[in-house]
Enzyme design. Structure first.
Site, PDB file in Angstrom:
ATOM      1  CD  GLU A  55       5.684 -11.438 -29.007  1.00  0.00           C
ATOM      2  OE1 GLU A  55       5.207 -10.405 -29.468  1.00  0.00           O
ATOM      3  OE2 GLU A  55       6.386 -12.364 -29.708  1.00  0.00           O
TER       4      GLU A  55
ATOM      5  CG  ASP B 228       6.444  -0.674 -30.680  1.00  0.00           C
ATOM      6  OD1 ASP B 228       6.621  -1.936 -31.026  1.00  0.00           O
ATOM      7  OD2 ASP B 228       6.694  -0.390 -29.317  1.00  0.00           O
TER       8      ASP B 228
ATOM      9  CE1 TYR C 251       9.233 -11.188 -33.929  1.00  0.00           C
ATOM     10  CE2 TYR C 251       8.078 -10.738 -31.753  1.00  0.00           C
ATOM     11  CZ  TYR C 251       8.139 -10.474 -32.933  1.00  0.00           C
ATOM     12  OH  TYR C 251       7.255  -9.835 -33.753  1.00  0.00           O
TER      13      TYR C 251
END
Length: 284
Positions: free
Chosen positions: A59, A70, A185
């Site tokens: 990734e 994040d 995911y």
């Protein structure tokens, strides 16, 4: 549920890699690094070295100024990259350079929609496909916005990989998975990247639930930072995803001025090798 308005593409390198892993009787290691961190040349050296260190899927983060999902480590990596001139054209350049020596390892671009929108969706998809990008993970586009990027990506032959979370219930799951391709995911914890990991029991239960909804490979990430944690995931899922821990290893190799040490690349790849060893031996 979002209706499928474009055919799901052949997953290409992603499908071949997960088929090979299944044949080997093991899970894969998915590694995340930010494009251009800590600088373009060092980033390229790390990228080129990841498969040899044991990464099965890569990734590659697209740097963005407002990475809301994040944690501090990946936020800092994005800022380092942007301060060194990272932009979408250079991210795609990294992929093109990588492909000169590796036509097998899947590369998935991960990030936010804004940089893609600014680049232009049609142009981006054409350039990404030509560069050798296999898939996209775009964390801020829900299924209700599939026409923005997901459907055009599928039409262009680029896999669109969706995130599921502990709060994605059974009623919501069909909409999330409708246009998903490549792999799924599973974000094992709620919150930002780099957070504490979920319990093994919770991950096992979540993977079992997801398998009732999809035949796609399942990768589990967020909070995995050690070979032992990666191995625990690899026993139940099709892949373990490690990001923040690798990014922190990059940061640890920088001096006070952000200049990489001579041994930074080797240190990062050595750490990835320990993660890969954990994953590859997890099932005995």
């Amino acid at each position: 549920m979002t209706s499928i308005t474009a055919p799901i593409p052949d997953s290409g390198r992603i499908a071949r890699r997960f088929a090979a892993l299944k044949g080997q009787g093991r899970a894969g290691l998915v590694t995340f690094v930010t494009a251009g961190d800590p600088d373009h040349d060092t980033s390229l050296a790390i990228l080129k070295g990841l498969p040899g260190a044991g990464a099965d899927v890569i990734e590659l983060g697209m740097p963005f100024t407002d990475p809301m999902a994040d944690g501090p480590a990946i936020q800092a990596a994005g800022l380092r990259a942007l301060n060194k001139g990272a932009r979408m054209t250079r991210t795609l350049e990294l992929v093109r350079e990588f492909r000169k020596g590796d036509d097998d390892t899947p590369i998935v671009l991960m990030g936010y929609y804004n940089p893609i929108y600014s680049y232009g969706v049609e142009r981006f998809l054409a350039d990404a496909r030509t560069a050798g990008v296999d898939g996209l993970i775009v964390v801020d586009l829900p299924p209700e916005e599939d026409r923005e990027l997901c459907v055009p990506a599928l039409s262009a032959g680029v896999n669109f990989i969706r995130l599921t979370t502990p709060t994605t219930d059974d009623a919501r799951m069909p909409a999330v998975l409708a246009n998903t391709s490549g792999f799924v995911y599973y974000v094992s914890v709620t919150g930002i990247t780099g957070a504490a990991s979920a319990s093994n029991a919770a991950i096992e239960e979540a993977v079992a639930r997801l398998r009732r909804h999809t035949d796609l490979p399942l990768a589990v990430g967020f909070g995995i930072s050690t070979p032992e944690a990666a191995a625990a995931v690899a026993r139940v899922a099709d892949a373990a995803v490690v990001g923040s821990a690798i990014v922190r290893k990059i940061e640890a190799g920088l001096d006070a001025d952000g200049v990489p040490s001579a041994g930074l690349v080797d240190d990062v790849l050595g750490f990835v090798a320990t993660l890969a060893q954990g994953v590859r031996t997890a099932r005995g």
